[in-house]
Design a protein around this motif. Structure first.
Motif, PDB file in Angstrom:
ATOM      1  N   LEU A  22      27.783  -1.685  39.744  1.00 29.01           N
ATOM      2  CA  LEU A  22      27.699  -1.688  41.212  1.00 29.01           C
ATOM      3  C   LEU A  22      28.649  -2.730  41.798  1.00 29.01           C
ATOM      4  CD1 LEU A  22      26.125  -0.529  43.702  1.00 29.01           C
ATOM      5  CD2 LEU A  22      24.588  -2.474  43.471  1.00 29.01           C
ATOM      6  N   SER A  40      31.891  -1.290  43.749  1.00 25.96           N
ATOM      7  CA  SER A  40      31.905  -1.467  45.205  1.00 25.96           C
ATOM      8  C   SER A  40      33.158  -2.220  45.644  1.00 25.96           C
ATOM      9  CB  SER A  40      30.619  -2.115  45.718  1.00 25.96           C
ATOM     10  OG  SER A  40      30.389  -3.312  45.047  1.00 25.96           O
ATOM     11  N   PHE A  88      30.374   5.740  47.454  1.00 26.33           N
ATOM     12  CA  PHE A  88      29.178   5.172  48.077  1.00 26.33           C
ATOM     13  C   PHE A  88      29.578   4.087  49.073  1.00 26.33           C
ATOM     14  CE2 PHE A  88      29.782   3.000  44.028  1.00 26.33           C
ATOM     15  CZ  PHE A  88      29.717   1.659  44.373  1.00 26.33           C
ATOM     16  N   ALA A 117      25.316  -0.117  48.617  1.00 23.30           N
ATOM     17  CA  ALA A 117      25.447  -1.141  47.565  1.00 23.30           C
ATOM     18  C   ALA A 117      24.634  -2.384  47.927  1.00 23.30           C
ATOM     19  CB  ALA A 117      26.919  -1.499  47.375  1.00 23.30           C
ATOM     20  N   CYS A 143      22.903   9.622  47.112  1.00 25.09           N
ATOM     21  CA  CYS A 143      23.536   8.337  46.783  1.00 25.09           C
ATOM     22  C   CYS A 143      23.895   8.292  45.293  1.00 25.09           C
ATOM     23  CB  CYS A 143      22.572   7.204  47.132  1.00 25.09           C
ATOM     24  SG  CYS A 143      23.224   5.574  46.772  1.00 25.09           S
ATOM     25  N   ALA A 179      25.562   5.602  44.003  1.00 23.87           N
ATOM     26  CA  ALA A 179      25.843   4.213  43.628  1.00 23.87           C
ATOM     27  C   ALA A 179      25.062   3.843  42.372  1.00 23.87           C
ATOM     28  CB  ALA A 179      25.467   3.275  44.772  1.00 23.87           C
ATOM     29  N   SER A 204      21.038   3.372  42.020  1.00 24.99           N
ATOM     30  CA  SER A 204      20.328   3.945  43.172  1.00 24.99           C
ATOM     31  C   SER A 204      19.024   4.623  42.753  1.00 24.99           C
ATOM     32  CB  SER A 204      21.213   4.925  43.943  1.00 24.99           C
ATOM     33  OG  SER A 204      21.633   5.947  43.092  1.00 24.99           O
TER      34      SER A 204
END
Ligand code: GTP
Ligand code: MG
Length: 273
Positions: A151, A155, A201, A206, A249, A251, A254
């Motif tokens: 993540l 991100s 995402f 995040a 989602c 991510a 998630s």
């Protein structure tokens, strides 16, 4: 020409690039490089003093790539030495130890050190970053799980690999993808290629997953005040469910975050009249 663009010997064929390693002391930067270049692992810790430099050649598609690797010392003591070496870099291997939370938490400080040393005209956007979650062979001591690391990396638009310099797991794959991305970047005029994951995402998703992970109880998780009403709990739940539902989602983490929110709501509603 962009400051970070590498020197080409012959357009379209050979390419010279500079990559550096970054991360706290003892996370395994030198061992990752040694595993890839020399196919061996040394279990005794030999701290890098300042910088180690090496050259290697790799083939990416039809191009021969000459790679200059600057393996940096992670110890704070060597800051003055490191700051000479950040500029004109096309690729960064950013390493943490999955058994040392501090080394994961330090990744932002490493980026900040690099940014500061590059100065106001330095551009981090045209550098390929690969995050190595290293020492995955030490399963007993693991405290940073894959979704947390992934993540953080994705991100920021960085590549992410789980590696073990000891067993070799993930190392070749990591370097191969890293070099291909650098060549793509060079052929793309110095712009970092968009990875599927980086666009898939939002920052809100995040940040919410991270907040849920760090929440201290069910009230905190749903972001409602202790003693909130059924309506308030349900409203907060619905908002999070829309944001994090696994159908919507993708991510990392998630699914777990969504499950935790469902459980938190169930637990709270049980005790609210
Ligand atoms: P500095 O040069 O001080 O910044 O450290 P470094 O990040 O280069 O660490 P180094 O590669 O020297 O490795 C530190 C210690 O971790 C050594 O004892 C290695 O044998 C060990 N180590 C490195 N990678 C792994 C790994 O994947 N698994 C295990 N079990 N040990 C590892
Ligand atoms: Mg080292």
């Amino acid at each position: 020409m962009e400051a970070n663009m590498p020197k080409r010997k012959e357009a379209g064929k050979s390419l010279r690039i500079k990559v550096i390693s970054m991360g706290n002391a003892e996370v395994g930067k030198s061992c990752i490089i040694k595993r890839y270049c020399e196919k061996r692992f040394v279990s005794k810790y030999l701290a890098t003093i300042g910088i180690d430099y090496g050259v290697t050649k790799v083939q990416v598609r039809d191009r021969e790539i000459k790679v200059n690797i600057f393996d940096m010392a992670g110890h704070p003591f060597f800051y003055e030495v490191r700051n000479e070496f950040y500029k004109d870099t096309q690729g960064v291997i950013l390493v943490y130890d999955v058994g040392q939370k501090d080394s994961f938490d330090a990744l932002d400080a490493w980026l900040a050190e690099m940014k500061q040393d590059l100065g106001p005209h330095g551009n981090m956007e045209n550098i390929v970053f690969v995050v190595c979650a290293n020492k995955i062979d030490c399963t007993k001591h693991r405290c940073v799980d894959e979704s947390e690391g992934r993540l953080w990396a994705e991100s920021k638009g960085f590549l992410y690999f789980e590696t073990s310099a000891q067993t070799g797991e993930g190392i070749n794959e990591m370097f191969q993808t890293f070099y291909v991305s650098i060549v793509d970047l060079c052929e793309n005029g110095g712009k970092r290629p968009i990875t599927n994951s980086s666009a898939s995402f939002t920052k809100e998703q995040a940040d919410t997953i991270r907040r849920i992970r760090n929440s201290k109880d069910s009230w905190d998780m749903l972001a409602v005040k202790p003693g909130a009403s059924r309506d308030e709990v349900n409203k907060a739940y619905r908002k999070l469910a829309v944001l994090l539902h696994p159908d919507k989602c993708v991510a990392p983490g998630s699914e777990d975050a969504f499950k935790a929110v469902v459980n938190a709501r169930t637990a709270l509603l049980k005790n609210i009249k």
